[in-house]
Design a protein around this motif. Structure first.
Motif, short mmCIF file in Angstrom:
data_model
loop_
_atom_site.label_atom_id
_atom_site.label_comp_id
_atom_site.label_asym_id
_atom_site.label_seq_id
_atom_site.Cartn_x
_atom_site.Cartn_y
_atom_site.Cartn_z
N PHE A 96 0.87 -1.15 0.14
CA PHE A 96 -0.09 0.09 -0.04
C PHE A 96 0.94 1.25 0.02
O PHE A 96 0.36 2.54 -0.38
CB PHE A 96 -0.90 0.04 1.29
CG PHE A 96 -2.00 -1.17 1.20
CD1 PHE A 96 -3.08 -0.84 0.28
CD2 PHE A 96 -2.13 -2.08 1.73
CE1 PHE A 96 -4.12 -1.56 0.30
CE2 PHE A 96 -3.23 -2.96 1.82
CZ PHE A 96 -4.05 -2.61 0.94
N VAL A 97 2.17 1.29 0.55
CA VAL A 97 3.04 2.15 0.51
C VAL A 97 4.09 2.04 -0.60
O VAL A 97 3.87 3.37 -1.15
CB VAL A 97 3.98 2.14 1.68
CG1 VAL A 97 4.93 3.49 2.01
CG2 VAL A 97 2.96 2.39 3.17
N LEU A 98 4.57 1.19 -1.10
CA LEU A 98 5.53 1.21 -2.19
C LEU A 98 4.82 0.76 -3.40
O LEU A 98 5.37 1.24 -4.57
CB LEU A 98 6.40 -0.16 -1.70
CG LEU A 98 7.25 -0.10 -0.38
CD1 LEU A 98 8.20 -1.30 -0.55
CD2 LEU A 98 8.07 1.29 -0.38
N THR A 99 3.56 0.21 -3.53
CA THR A 99 2.93 0.00 -4.62
C THR A 99 3.46 -0.86 -5.75
O THR A 99 2.90 -2.16 -5.90
CB THR A 99 2.58 1.31 -5.41
OG1 THR A 99 1.84 2.13 -4.34
CG2 THR A 99 1.57 1.10 -6.71
N ASP A 100 4.79 -0.77 -6.09
CA ASP A 100 5.36 -1.48 -7.04
C ASP A 100 6.81 -2.13 -6.78
O ASP A 100 7.50 -1.75 -7.24
CB ASP A 100 5.43 -0.62 -8.50
CG ASP A 100 5.82 -1.68 -9.67
OD1 ASP A 100 5.43 -2.82 -9.55
OD2 ASP A 100 6.48 -0.99 -10.75
N ALA A 101 6.73 -2.87 -5.46
CA ALA A 101 7.82 -3.26 -4.94
C ALA A 101 7.75 -4.84 -4.28
O ALA A 101 7.98 -4.89 -3.19
CB ALA A 101 8.57 -2.31 -4.15
N PRO A 102 6.93 -5.76 -5.12
CA PRO A 102 6.76 -7.20 -4.47
C PRO A 102 8.09 -7.65 -4.05
O PRO A 102 8.07 -8.68 -3.36
CB PRO A 102 6.07 -7.58 -5.44
CG PRO A 102 6.19 -7.15 -6.86
CD PRO A 102 6.52 -5.60 -6.50
N GLU A 103 9.11 -7.41 -4.77
CA GLU A 103 10.52 -7.89 -4.52
C GLU A 103 10.80 -7.79 -3.14
O GLU A 103 11.64 -8.56 -2.44
CB GLU A 103 11.57 -7.60 -5.45
CG GLU A 103 11.05 -7.84 -7.08
CD GLU A 103 10.21 -6.92 -7.65
OE1 GLU A 103 10.14 -5.94 -6.71
OE2 GLU A 103 9.85 -7.12 -8.86
N VAL A 104 10.67 -6.79 -2.68
CA VAL A 104 10.92 -6.30 -0.97
C VAL A 104 10.26 -7.26 -0.28
O VAL A 104 10.95 -7.91 0.77
CB VAL A 104 10.59 -5.01 -1.07
CG1 VAL A 104 10.68 -4.73 0.48
CG2 VAL A 104 11.38 -3.83 -1.48
N ALA A 105 8.89 -7.60 -0.35
CA ALA A 105 8.22 -8.62 0.33
C ALA A 105 8.71 -9.93 0.18
O ALA A 105 8.79 -10.61 1.08
CB ALA A 105 6.67 -8.48 0.26
N SER A 106 9.26 -10.27 -0.87
CA SER A 106 9.63 -11.77 -1.48
C SER A 106 11.19 -11.71 -0.57
O SER A 106 11.32 -12.77 -0.36
CB SER A 106 9.98 -11.95 -2.95
OG SER A 106 8.62 -11.87 -3.49
N SER A 107 11.81 -10.82 -0.55
CA SER A 107 12.97 -10.90 0.32
C SER A 107 12.87 -11.52 1.67
O SER A 107 13.69 -12.12 2.33
CB SER A 107 13.88 -9.82 0.20
OG SER A 107 13.33 -8.77 0.97
N PHE A 108 11.68 -11.03 2.33
CA PHE A 108 11.39 -11.51 3.74
C PHE A 108 10.61 -12.82 3.68
O PHE A 108 10.77 -13.49 4.85
CB PHE A 108 10.58 -10.52 4.28
CG PHE A 108 11.32 -9.17 4.59
CD1 PHE A 108 11.93 -9.09 5.89
CD2 PHE A 108 11.30 -7.94 3.85
CE1 PHE A 108 12.48 -8.20 6.16
CE2 PHE A 108 12.00 -7.04 4.27
CZ PHE A 108 12.51 -6.80 5.38
N THR A 109 10.15 -13.13 2.81
CA THR A 109 9.48 -14.59 2.89
C THR A 109 10.13 -15.53 2.28
O THR A 109 10.74 -16.47 2.84
CB THR A 109 8.11 -14.22 1.87
OG1 THR A 109 8.40 -13.81 0.69
CG2 THR A 109 6.93 -13.51 2.70
N TYR A 110 10.53 -15.55 0.70
CA TYR A 110 11.31 -16.50 0.31
C TYR A 110 12.96 -16.66 0.75
O TYR A 110 13.66 -17.59 0.79
CB TYR A 110 11.42 -16.56 -1.32
CG TYR A 110 10.13 -16.72 -1.90
CD1 TYR A 110 9.73 -17.92 -2.25
CD2 TYR A 110 9.15 -15.64 -2.10
CE1 TYR A 110 8.49 -18.20 -2.67
CE2 TYR A 110 7.91 -15.94 -2.62
CZ TYR A 110 7.49 -17.41 -2.89
OH TYR A 110 6.26 -17.56 -3.53
#
Length: 262
Positions: A166-180
């Motif tokens: 909701f803040v970054l809008t176009d940075a799913p890779e940031v979230a993936s770095s914490f999950t994967y």
């Protein structure tokens, strides 16, 4: 709510299963590809007998526990990553006006039942690890607690990653770095990493409670970093705190979302 969640899962599964040969092939392929991580572990132990003081079977036990929790979440929760696509396309507006939780809709969006092969693979490795290390039955109660704790922690991480969009809008890779990235970190004993990193994933981001701390209890091993004994049992509390923070972040993201107007 649970009924709606599983109904949505079944809808996507039925659509995918309409192509039986493809569905079966992709499920088997998922099982095989997940086995590559195990192959890496076996290659490592073809050249050594221990890894940071842990035997091959102990490493496979830790790997199986972390991978089972992760792959369950990867199958049933990870599609929340698509929220950035919905925000950019304006389709999140449609999600929000439906009389169903946005979290449920997004986690079931394009649900892929083919990932079940990875869950089976992780369960097989965990089962082998439990048998190979000859777990004391008086400590075995921690194993399901460990897996459930891991599921809650990974689900919270994916939810936090979704809220971040909701803040970054176009940075799913940031979230993936914490999950994967977290899954990759937990596939090996944390004793192979530096003390500061292990402190960070124990007291800040509680990844050590996915399989490391409870795993030490199951294996009846001392913590190489000297962490207090009671930390072996702190996993559920850590998972609860992280899930509450994730829920708060998610609600704040939904509350402050502004429509694209499309």
């Amino acid at each position: 709510m649970a009924r709606t969640y599983f109904l949505l899962l079944w809808t996507w599964t039925r659509a995918a299963a309409a192509y039986r040969a493809s569905f079966t092939l992709m499920t088997v392929l998922g099982f095989v590809l997940a086995g590559l991580d195990v192959a890496v572990i076996l290659v490592i132990f073809s050249n050594t007998t221990t890894l940071a003081g842990f035997s091959r079977d102990e490493v496979l036990f830790l790997y199986g526990a972390a991978s089972l929790s992760f792959n369950i979440c990867d199958t049933f929760v990870s599609n929340i990553d698509r929220i950035s696509q919905h925000i950019k396309a304006g389709t999140l507006d449609t999600v929000l006006i439906r009389p169903v939780s946005a979290w449920i809709q997004l986690t079931t969006d394009r649900f892929n039942a083919n990932r079940a092969g990875r869950i089976v693979q992780a369960a097989v490795v965990l089962g082998y690890g439990i048998a190979a290390v000859d777990v004391d039955w008086r400590r075995a109660w921690m194993i399901p607690v460990m897996v459930i704790t891991g599921i809650v922690i990974f689900s919270a991480l994916w939810t936090l990653g979704g809220a971040l969009q909701f803040v970054l809008t176009d940075a799913p890779e940031v979230a993936s770095s914490f999950t994967y990235g977290s899954n990759q970190l937990n596939q090996y004993p944390l004793s192979i990493y530096g003390r500061d990193l292990v402190k960070g994933v124990t007291y800040v981001l509680p990844l050590a409670f996915v399989n490391w701390q409870p795993g030490l209890y199951v294996l009846d091993r001392a913590d190489p970093f000297g962490t207090p004994e009671f930390m072996r049992f702190a996993g559920p509390a850590a998972a609860l705190v992280l899930s509450l923070l994730a829920g708060l972040a998610w609600r704040q993201g939904i509350r402050h979302y502004r429509s694209t107007g499309s």
